[in-house]
Design an enzyme around this catalytic site. Structure first.
Site, mmCIF file in Angstrom:
data_model
loop_
_atom_site.group_PDB
_atom_site.id
_atom_site.type_symbol
_atom_site.label_atom_id
_atom_site.label_comp_id
_atom_site.label_asym_id
_atom_site.label_seq_id
_atom_site.Cartn_x
_atom_site.Cartn_y
_atom_site.Cartn_z
ATOM 1 N N TYR A 146 -5.740 -2.647 6.102
ATOM 2 C CA TYR A 146 -6.371 -1.810 5.084
ATOM 3 C C TYR A 146 -7.892 -1.809 5.248
ATOM 4 O O TYR A 146 -8.539 -2.833 5.005
ATOM 5 C CB TYR A 146 -6.028 -2.321 3.681
ATOM 6 C CG TYR A 146 -4.600 -2.079 3.225
ATOM 7 C CD1 TYR A 146 -3.696 -1.360 4.008
ATOM 8 C CD2 TYR A 146 -4.164 -2.555 1.997
ATOM 9 C CE1 TYR A 146 -2.403 -1.129 3.577
ATOM 10 C CE2 TYR A 146 -2.867 -2.334 1.555
ATOM 11 C CZ TYR A 146 -1.991 -1.616 2.353
ATOM 12 O OH TYR A 146 -0.706 -1.393 1.925
ATOM 13 N N ARG A 148 -11.398 -1.727 4.146
ATOM 14 C CA ARG A 148 -12.067 -1.975 2.856
ATOM 15 C C ARG A 148 -13.355 -2.751 3.038
ATOM 16 O O ARG A 148 -13.443 -3.582 3.947
ATOM 17 C CB ARG A 148 -11.188 -2.787 1.913
ATOM 18 C CG ARG A 148 -10.241 -1.868 1.268
ATOM 19 C CD ARG A 148 -9.655 -2.129 0.015
ATOM 20 N NE ARG A 148 -8.488 -1.250 0.032
ATOM 21 C CZ ARG A 148 -7.348 -1.517 -0.508
ATOM 22 N NH1 ARG A 148 -7.202 -2.618 -1.164
ATOM 23 N NH2 ARG A 148 -6.368 -0.668 -0.454
ATOM 24 N N LYS A 178 1.022 -1.656 8.894
ATOM 25 C CA LYS A 178 1.255 -0.841 7.703
ATOM 26 C C LYS A 178 -0.082 -0.191 7.402
ATOM 27 O O LYS A 178 -1.071 -0.882 7.113
ATOM 28 C CB LYS A 178 1.678 -1.799 6.581
ATOM 29 C CG LYS A 178 2.001 -1.222 5.245
ATOM 30 C CD LYS A 178 2.650 -2.353 4.442
ATOM 31 C CE LYS A 178 3.052 -2.006 3.044
ATOM 32 N NZ LYS A 178 1.981 -1.827 2.108
HETATM 33 P P1 FBP Z 1 2.820 0.834 -2.907
HETATM 34 O O1 FBP Z 1 3.852 1.693 -2.208
HETATM 35 O O2 FBP Z 1 3.169 0.611 -4.337
HETATM 36 O O3 FBP Z 1 1.440 1.383 -2.688
HETATM 37 O O4 FBP Z 1 2.874 -0.598 -2.205
HETATM 38 C C1 FBP Z 1 2.280 -0.842 -0.970
HETATM 39 C C2 FBP Z 1 1.215 -1.928 -1.085
HETATM 40 O O5 FBP Z 1 0.649 -2.209 0.165
HETATM 41 C C3 FBP Z 1 1.701 -3.230 -1.686
HETATM 42 O O6 FBP Z 1 2.317 -4.048 -0.746
HETATM 43 C C4 FBP Z 1 0.445 -3.802 -2.271
HETATM 44 O O7 FBP Z 1 0.636 -4.574 -3.387
HETATM 45 C C5 FBP Z 1 -0.313 -2.590 -2.689
HETATM 46 O O8 FBP Z 1 0.166 -1.502 -1.924
HETATM 47 C C6 FBP Z 1 -1.781 -2.765 -2.460
HETATM 48 O O9 FBP Z 1 -2.415 -1.756 -3.137
HETATM 49 P P2 FBP Z 1 -3.987 -1.595 -3.119
HETATM 50 O O10 FBP Z 1 -4.180 -0.303 -2.421
HETATM 51 O O11 FBP Z 1 -4.387 -1.537 -4.535
HETATM 52 O O12 FBP Z 1 -4.583 -2.768 -2.383
#
Ligand code: FBP
Length: 254
Positions: A146, A148, A178
């Protein structure tokens, strides 16, 4: 060595039910009286043809029984709460070991790296340790990549940064990454290419206004090479989670 992904895929495709939002976002934000109960989520995962359910260790310990439950368990090894959203530089500390996850019946482990964060290096280093331990046990590693932090602020969803996140996953030895979808098929195709032999699953994201919207996104990412989705809110926040799971499975599995 390529790790065997067959335990957490079907026909080469992945459909994971994510449920670590209670830790990440807190129950108030995401849950209602039904989906606050991990048992209900486990039932959706079992009956909804998911190829994996994602829990933190505490939930796995108390709700998942490898002798009874059929759906493969993916234990998330690190995590944080969103309570310190005031901190511009996110960090997700390791909370569970590979050994512990195996003891809980895990078929794979998950790990978040905030790509671009000031603590990116620390998370990469910690990830490398679990990656080595998991590989030794032939346990697949799914990396939540992710973008960030200040360095990537405003660019989190750009083709450049998403592809960089995917590539970093490949270079670090993740078996799957992911990755969030930015709405562009062309960009995601590049993201998938950048990930090379590391498989890509799309990160679900907040619940879309309509089911059709979410299912169309899934079709789009699969059409450009993603192998599936890791989704939470779009399933268990739906009034009929099993119905949407069935529709999703029809798209994901060939
Ligand atoms: P969702 O399908 O609900 O978005 O879940 C995927 C996920 O990666 C979860 O594993 C994690 O808790 C959440 O999204 C993280 O969300 P954020 O974008 O707030 O960090």
């Amino acid at each position: 060595m390529q790790v065997d992904l067959s335990k957490i895929t079907k026909q080469g495709r992945a459909m994971f039910l994510a449920y670590d939002q209670g830790m990440e976002h807190g129950p108030e934000k995401d849950f209602d009286d039904e989906n606050v109960d991990p048992q209900k989520i486990l039932e959706i995962a079992e009956e909804g043809q998911f190829t994996g359910v994602i829990f933190q260790k505490g939930i796995a310990e108390k709700y998942y029984d490898p002798k009874i439950n059929k759906v493969p368990l993916i234990v998330k090894l690190n995590g944080k709460t969103g309570l310190r959203a005031d901190l511009d530089e996110p960090y997700s500390p390791p909370l569970c070991s590979v050994e512990e996850a195996i003891g809980l019946g895990a078929s794979a482990v998950g790990y978040t790296i905030y790509v671009g964060s000031q603590f990116e290096g620390k998370m990469m280093q910690e990830f490398s340790v679990i990656e080595q331990e998991a590989e030794e046990r032939n346990l697949p590693v799914v990396a939540w990549m992710y973008p960030r932090g200040q360095a990537v602020a405003g660019k989190e969803n750009s083709r450049e940064i998403l592809a960089h996140a995917a590539r970093l996953g490949l270079e670090l030895g993740a078996d799957m990454v992911k990755i969030p979808y930015n709405g562009s098929k062309k960009d995601f195709e590049w993201v998938v290419k950048a990930a090379g032999k590391t498989k890509v699953v799309m990160s679900g994201g907040p619940k879309t206004e309509t089911r059709e919207e979410f299912l169309k996104i899934v079709k789009d990412v699969l059409s450009v090479g993603a192998v599936g989705v890791a989704v939470g809110r779009n399933i268990w926040q739906d009034g009929e989670p099993l119905e949407i799971s069935r529709k999703l499975a029809k798209i994901v599995f060939l």
